[in-house]
Enzyme design. Structure first.
Site, PDB file in Angstrom:
ATOM      1  N   ASP A  33       0.817  -1.208   0.000  1.00 15.32           N
ATOM      2  CA  ASP A  33       0.000   0.000   0.000  1.00 15.32           C
ATOM      3  C   ASP A  33       0.847   1.253   0.000  1.00 15.32           C
ATOM      4  OD1 ASP A  33      -3.006  -0.664   1.866  1.00 15.32           O
ATOM      5  OD2 ASP A  33      -2.215  -1.425  -0.008  1.00 15.32           O
ATOM      6  N   TYR A  36       2.233   1.896  -3.277  1.00 17.58           N
ATOM      7  CA  TYR A  36       1.182   2.380  -4.162  1.00 17.58           C
ATOM      8  C   TYR A  36       0.863   3.847  -3.854  1.00 17.58           C
ATOM      9  CZ  TYR A  36      -3.251   3.217  -6.361  1.00 17.58           C
ATOM     10  OH  TYR A  36      -4.244   3.789  -7.108  1.00 17.58           O
ATOM     11  N   ASP A  37       0.749   4.153  -2.572  1.00 24.00           N
ATOM     12  CA  ASP A  37       0.438   5.531  -2.183  1.00 24.00           C
ATOM     13  C   ASP A  37       1.485   6.501  -2.731  1.00 24.00           C
ATOM     14  OD1 ASP A  37      -1.835   4.812  -0.910  1.00 24.00           O
ATOM     15  OD2 ASP A  37      -0.973   4.795   1.105  1.00 24.00           O
ATOM     16  N   SER A  82     -14.061   7.310  -0.657  1.00 23.08           N
ATOM     17  CA  SER A  82     -12.754   6.926  -0.130  1.00 23.08           C
ATOM     18  C   SER A  82     -12.290   8.029   0.817  1.00 23.08           C
ATOM     19  CB  SER A  82     -11.814   6.770  -1.307  1.00 23.08           C
ATOM     20  OG  SER A  82     -10.601   6.270  -0.858  1.00 23.08           O
ATOM     21  N   LEU A  83     -11.069   7.921   1.282  1.00 18.24           N
ATOM     22  CA  LEU A  83     -10.530   8.957   2.177  1.00 18.24           C
ATOM     23  C   LEU A  83      -9.263   9.538   1.585  1.00 18.24           C
ATOM     24  CD1 LEU A  83     -10.704   7.123   5.635  1.00 18.24           C
ATOM     25  CD2 LEU A  83     -12.066   9.104   4.964  1.00 18.24           C
ATOM     26  N   GLU A 113     -10.510   7.140  14.968  1.00 21.97           N
ATOM     27  CA  GLU A 113     -10.732   5.691  14.894  1.00 21.97           C
ATOM     28  C   GLU A 113      -9.551   5.012  14.233  1.00 21.97           C
ATOM     29  OE1 GLU A 113     -13.926   5.478  12.147  1.00 21.97           O
ATOM     30  OE2 GLU A 113     -15.225   6.734  13.371  1.00 21.97           O
ATOM     31  N   LYS A 115      -7.766   2.958  11.400  1.00 21.97           N
ATOM     32  CA  LYS A 115      -8.004   2.685   9.982  1.00 21.97           C
ATOM     33  C   LYS A 115      -7.686   1.211   9.766  1.00 21.97           C
ATOM     34  CE  LYS A 115      -7.249   4.384   5.342  1.00 21.97           C
ATOM     35  NZ  LYS A 115      -7.204   3.103   4.674  1.00 21.97           N
ATOM     36  N   ASP A 117      -7.103  -2.190   8.022  1.00 24.61           N
ATOM     37  CA  ASP A 117      -6.606  -2.562   6.700  1.00 24.61           C
ATOM     38  C   ASP A 117      -7.332  -3.822   6.243  1.00 24.61           C
ATOM     39  OD1 ASP A 117      -5.149  -2.490   4.432  1.00 24.61           O
ATOM     40  OD2 ASP A 117      -3.316  -3.300   5.308  1.00 24.61           O
ATOM     41  N   ARG A 136     -17.194  -2.526  -2.111  1.00 21.85           N
ATOM     42  CA  ARG A 136     -17.208  -1.145  -2.573  1.00 21.85           C
ATOM     43  C   ARG A 136     -17.189  -1.075  -4.096  1.00 21.85           C
ATOM     44  NH1 ARG A 136     -12.800   3.177  -0.925  1.00 21.85           N
ATOM     45  NH2 ARG A 136     -11.552   2.028  -2.400  1.00 21.85           N
ATOM     46  N   GLU A 171     -15.569  -2.573   7.484  1.00 23.58           N
ATOM     47  CA  GLU A 171     -14.408  -3.244   6.932  1.00 23.58           C
ATOM     48  C   GLU A 171     -14.430  -4.716   7.345  1.00 23.58           C
ATOM     49  OE1 GLU A 171     -12.943  -0.710   5.452  1.00 23.58           O
ATOM     50  OE2 GLU A 171     -10.988  -1.477   4.838  1.00 23.58           O
ATOM     51  N   TYR A 223     -18.126   1.344  10.900  1.00 27.05           N
ATOM     52  CA  TYR A 223     -17.753   2.688  11.320  1.00 27.05           C
ATOM     53  C   TYR A 223     -18.542   3.782  10.617  1.00 27.05           C
ATOM     54  CZ  TYR A 223     -14.938   1.687   7.190  1.00 27.05           C
ATOM     55  OH  TYR A 223     -14.530   1.276   5.956  1.00 27.05           O
ATOM     56  N   LYS A 287     -12.297  12.108  11.998  1.00 20.81           N
ATOM     57  CA  LYS A 287     -13.581  12.530  11.438  1.00 20.81           C
ATOM     58  C   LYS A 287     -14.182  13.661  12.255  1.00 20.81           C
ATOM     59  CE  LYS A 287     -14.679   7.919   9.747  1.00 20.81           C
ATOM     60  NZ  LYS A 287     -15.448   6.682   9.933  1.00 20.81           N
ATOM     61  N   LYS A 311      -1.732   8.103   7.826  1.00 21.73           N
ATOM     62  CA  LYS A 311      -1.095   6.787   7.676  1.00 21.73           C
ATOM     63  C   LYS A 311       0.180   6.718   8.507  1.00 21.73           C
ATOM     64  CE  LYS A 311      -3.170   4.587   4.097  1.00 21.73           C
ATOM     65  NZ  LYS A 311      -2.425   3.908   3.146  1.00 21.73           N
ATOM     66  N   CYS A 405      16.850 -18.342 -19.623  1.00 16.23           N
ATOM     67  CA  CYS A 405      16.281 -18.768 -18.348  1.00 16.23           C
ATOM     68  C   CYS A 405      17.411 -19.124 -17.386  1.00 16.23           C
ATOM     69  CB  CYS A 405      15.373 -19.971 -18.554  1.00 16.23           C
ATOM     70  SG  CYS A 405      14.830 -20.680 -16.984  1.00 16.23           S
ATOM     71  N   CYS A 408      17.198 -23.127 -16.749  1.00 19.31           N
ATOM     72  CA  CYS A 408      17.381 -24.146 -17.790  1.00 19.31           C
ATOM     73  C   CYS A 408      18.107 -23.628 -19.025  1.00 19.31           C
ATOM     74  CB  CYS A 408      16.031 -24.738 -18.187  1.00 19.31           C
ATOM     75  SG  CYS A 408      15.065 -23.635 -19.234  1.00 19.31           S
ATOM     76  N   CYS A 421      10.081 -17.826 -19.139  1.00 17.55           N
ATOM     77  CA  CYS A 421      10.839 -18.878 -19.813  1.00 17.55           C
ATOM     78  C   CYS A 421       9.853 -19.695 -20.633  1.00 17.55           C
ATOM     79  CB  CYS A 421      11.514 -19.780 -18.784  1.00 17.55           C
ATOM     80  SG  CYS A 421      12.154 -21.294 -19.508  1.00 17.55           S
ATOM     81  N   CYS A 426      11.906 -26.798 -19.035  1.00 16.52           N
ATOM     82  CA  CYS A 426      12.586 -26.077 -17.966  1.00 16.52           C
ATOM     83  C   CYS A 426      12.432 -26.822 -16.638  1.00 16.52           C
ATOM     84  CB  CYS A 426      12.024 -24.668 -17.847  1.00 16.52           C
ATOM     85  SG  CYS A 426      12.713 -23.754 -16.466  1.00 16.52           S
TER      86      CYS A 426
HETATM   87  S1  IVH Z   1     -14.582   6.189   6.583  1.00 17.51           S
HETATM   88  C1  IVH Z   1     -16.779   8.663   3.630  1.00 17.51           C
HETATM   89  N1  IVH Z   1     -13.420   4.946   8.591  1.00 17.51           N
HETATM   90  O1  IVH Z   1     -10.248   3.166   4.291  1.00 17.51           O
HETATM   91  C2  IVH Z   1     -15.848   7.973   4.560  1.00 17.51           C
HETATM   92  N2  IVH Z   1     -12.852   4.279   6.382  1.00 17.51           N
HETATM   93  O2  IVH Z   1      -8.814   4.775   2.324  1.00 17.51           O
HETATM   94  C3  IVH Z   1     -15.326   6.697   4.013  1.00 17.51           C
HETATM   95  N3  IVH Z   1     -11.296   2.403   6.275  1.00 17.51           N
HETATM   96  O3  IVH Z   1     -12.697   3.066   1.783  1.00 17.51           O
HETATM   97  C4  IVH Z   1     -14.556   5.823   4.860  1.00 17.51           C
HETATM   98  N4  IVH Z   1     -11.061   2.123   8.434  1.00 17.51           N
HETATM   99  O4  IVH Z   1     -12.404   1.025   3.305  1.00 17.51           O
HETATM  100  C5  IVH Z   1     -13.523   5.040   7.246  1.00 17.51           C
HETATM  101  N5  IVH Z   1     -12.515   3.908  10.457  1.00 17.51           N
HETATM  102  C6  IVH Z   1     -12.626   4.010   9.134  1.00 17.51           C
HETATM  103  C7  IVH Z   1     -11.908   3.158   8.252  1.00 17.51           C
HETATM  104  C8  IVH Z   1     -12.052   3.336   6.880  1.00 17.51           C
HETATM  105  C9  IVH Z   1     -10.711   1.694   7.238  1.00 17.51           C
HETATM  106  C10 IVH Z   1     -11.089   2.197   4.835  1.00 17.51           C
HETATM  107  C11 IVH Z   1     -12.343   2.226   4.002  1.00 17.51           C
HETATM  108  C12 IVH Z   1     -12.127   3.339   3.021  1.00 17.51           C
HETATM  109  C13 IVH Z   1     -10.639   3.405   2.955  1.00 17.51           C
HETATM  110  C14 IVH Z   1     -10.179   4.754   2.480  1.00 17.51           C
END
Ligand code: IVH
Length: 667
Positions: A33, A36-37, A82-83, A113, A115, A117, A136, A171, A223, A287, A311, A405, A408, A421, A426
């Site tokens: 992740d 990717y980020d 998403s966030l 809260e 997050k 995974d 989703r 989640e 959540y 939030k 993160k 390869c 082989c 290969c 092989c």
């Molecule tokens: S709130 C509109 N709360 O993180 C608000 N998301 O990167 C939408 N996730 O798609 C999400 N823990 O799958 C929220 N306490 C939490 C979370 C949470 C994990 C995930 C969720 C979201 C992704 C965004």
């Protein structure tokens, strides 16, 4: 010549899209992740710096990829957002400033809260009963995974005192100990391991057979809310309390705080506490608590302005890369592996890490002798993510993709970013194929693990997979740690495998894209290896869950001369080429795992219906309960019909039943 900005942009777009597809659609991400980020950020930054080049279809414009075809796709009543992410306390401070500014002097309270995974889901209750569960997907539409979600132990199927319609967002995750146990079992069975708990949860939710899902102890935590017209909740803090009052799974760890200091303290505290949680926590979610304030702040098309994810930095370490070795997979794909000076990472000693592929190596300019950063963001297999150029020595050597390869010496072909290969002989591939053929999930040959396979191939006793059945005890006795008794046992195990059901043999062949579930469907549909071998693409797409691409892969596999030789050998050896009675009868018919109740007057004796339901994998019981899936109702049905209606159970007329029963893929 260095690339133009347009070329760089095109390359970045392609990269992010590829990883999106791997993550969202295929559930098999190649990078962590965090990696990717970083890539995603690079794209965002690039787009900011070059607005003129902006592609309207850039991945930064939407939340994710398209859902898979195999589940029914359903539109979310309220889109799943998403966030936005932040990676520093400074950025978090900027978020708090923006919130304060946009609330024009109103002071805000925050809910903090974990997050989780895991895999985001939306669960809908109507009249207190769980009626639907969706992934989703792309945020607008998700896959209907209701049956799979219903298997989750901590998810109640009915709840008292709920509003008439209410959707919970949350989640799904696989608790850490269950994840470890699942991977241990997969390792023993010779099956590929899941890279991290999230992949394991995503892979599990994508299984089409909910009985398989039920075997894995998934859990869910809620959540948020989706469509919830009658909910009286007024804030996030209030929602947490409501969720636990309803007896639904919510977050035990959450904080209700005010001001930047309060937020920062809670975020830091969570970082300390998260190691104890049963789920992997890769960040904190901050939030704005009050819903009226959330409304004022609103959303962009991707994410709300009232929430943000912070993160935590993944575990990383720096060490020296002293060599590169290669792994050749079952289909010949070559994975470069970094051999490292041992280093401590997340409590384990790491001495190898994946380099993914040669394009990644070139992109990052990784060389032998370099000091590299390795990362383990919840993954079991660590990855090399960066090079420390300041520590580069003159004698560092570039890593060149092999011309042949490495196992082989056979010819290599470039496929997307991979080298494969293409040699049919092989030894590296042969070992992997044999291991797959023999493992517990396929032909289940006792004693044929990785070590034994290696010995057999290295000693030249097996040069082609089918020769496994020509082995005799004598030559085996010469192998390391092999006595007369163990040699005989192994041969007996091999011989016994000839009687395995057809689906195991099909699975064992290692056809690209064909896992155990699909192998079962193929066995049921074609009923014999000969028919499967002759099947055209048009025949193959008739099988449940086989799309055009998979059908083509299967078709081509059976057109290769090495496959012909393999099948001839297996047939000559006496392997079972026909579906067994029990395979056809119970395993996964259209009513597989479904519970029926029959009521009213029908046009044939009830016993006839019972037998047919059973032969299609279902079961019949006498009384209607919440566990009933279908009520087959004839004329003059009475109280059972009323009860089924009250419970929202699907009611089938005789005609509807015939339609369903007739749609089974059996010939
Ligand atoms: S709130 C509109 N709360 O993180 C608000 N998301 O990167 C939408 N996730 O798609 C999400 N823990 O799958 C929220 N306490 C939490 C979370 C949470 C994990 C995930 C969720 C979201 C992704 C965004």
């Amino acid at each position: 010549m260095s690339p133009t900005p347009a070329q760089r942009y095109a390359k970045l777009l392609e990269e992010v899209r590829r990883h999106d597809r791997l993550y969202y659609v295929e559930a098999r991400p190649e990078i962590s992740d965090a990696a990717y980020d970083r890539l995603y950020r690079e794209l965002l930054d690039f787009e900011k710096a070059h607005p003129g080049l902006m592609d309207e279809n850039s991945p930064t414009k939407k939340v994710g990829g398209a859902p898979l075809d195999s589940f029914r796709t359903i539109r979310h009543a309220v889109p799943m957002q998403s966030l936005n992410n932040t990676y520093s306390e400074e950025e978090l401070g900027e978020f708090l400033d923006r919130v304060a500014k946009n609330l024009h002097g109103q002071s805000a309270e925050f809910a903090i809260e974990p997050k989780v995974d895991g895999v985001a889901v939306s669960v809908r209750y109507e009249h207190g009963r769980l009626v639907q569960g969706l992934t989703r997907g792309d945020g607008e539409k998700g896959d209907d995974i209701t049956e799979n979600l219903k298997t989750i132990r901590n998810l109640p199927l009915s709840v008292d005192d709920l509003p008439k319609v209410i959707e919970f967002r949350g989640e799904v995750y696989l608790p850490e100990p269950a994840f470890a146990a699942l991977n241990r079992a997969r390792e023993r069975a010779g099956e590929p391991l899941f890279a991290n708990p999230r992949n394991a949860a995503a892979g599990t939710l994508k299984l089409l057979d909910s009985r398989e899902v039920a075997k894995r102890p998934l859990a869910v935590v809620f959540y948020g809310l989706g469509e919830a017209p009658g909910a009286k909740t007024t804030s996030q803090v209030d929602l947490h309390q409501q969720i636990s009052k309803w007896g639904l799974p919510g977050h035990e760890w959450f904080r209700h705080v005010k001001g930047a200091d309060g937020v920062l303290a809670a975020v830091r505290q969570l970082d300390k506490d998260r190691a104890r949680f049963p789920f992997a926590t890769d960040g904190a979610v901050i939030k704005v608590s009050r819903f009226d304030q959330q409304k004022i702040l609103g959303s962009t098309d991707k994410a709300p302005r009232w929430a943000i994810a912070y993160k935590y930095a993944p575990e990383q370490a720096e060490t020296r890369l002293h060599a590169v070795t290669y792994q050749v997979g079952r289909t010949g794909v070559i994975t470069p592996v970094a051999e490292l000076d041992p280093v401590q990472l997340s409590g384990t000693t790491v001495s190898r890490a994946t380099l993914h592929n040669f394009e990644e190596i070139a992109r990052k300019d990784i060389r032998v002798g370099d000091f590299v950063t390795v990362e383990k963001a919840g993954e079991i297999i660590p990855a090399v993510i960066a090079v420390n150029l300041k520590k580069r020595l003159k004698e560092s050597k570039p890593i060149r993709p092999p011309a042949q390869c490495p196992v082989c010496g056979g010819p290599l072909r470039k496929e997307e970013v991979f080298l494969r290969c293409t040699s049919r002989d092989c030894v590296g591939q042969l070992k992997r194929r044999l291991q797959h053929f023999a493992h517990r999930g396929a032909m289940d040959i006792e004693g044929m693990g990785e070590v034994m396979v290696g010995q057999l191939v290295d000693a030249g006793l097996i040069q082609h997979l089918e020769e496994i059945y020509e082995l005799s005890a004598g030559p085996l006795e010469g192998l390391e740690r092999m006595g007369e008794k163990s040699a005989t046992n192994l041969i007996e195990g091999i011989q016994a495998s000839k009687r395995r059901p057809l689906w195991r043999l099909i699975f064992g062949l290692g056809i690209p894209q064909v896992g155990a579930v699909l192998a079962e469907a193929l066995a049921r549909h074609f009923q014999s290896m000969e028919k499967l071998e002759k099947a055209e693409v048009a025949d193959l797409v008739q099988v449940k869950d086989v799309g055009q691409k998979v059908a083509e892969e299967i078709f081509h596999f059976f057109r290769e001369s090495s496959t012909h030789r393999l099948l001839r050998g297996l047939k000559k050896a006496g392997c079972n080429f026909h579906a067994l009675e029990e395979e056809l009868a119970v395993r996964g018919g259209v009513f597989s795992g479904k519970k029926f109740v029959i009521t009213g007057t029908l046009h044939a004796p009830r016993e006839d219906f019972t037998r047919r339901i059973q032969s299609l994998g279902g079961s019949v019981s006498g009384s209607v309960s919440a566990k009933t899936d279908y009520l087959l109702a004839g004329e003059e049905a009475g109280s059972k019909l009323d009860k089924a209606k009250a419970l929202g159970i699907r009611i089938l007329s005789e005609r509807e039943f015939e339609k369903l029963a007739g749609s089974d893929s059996r010939e």
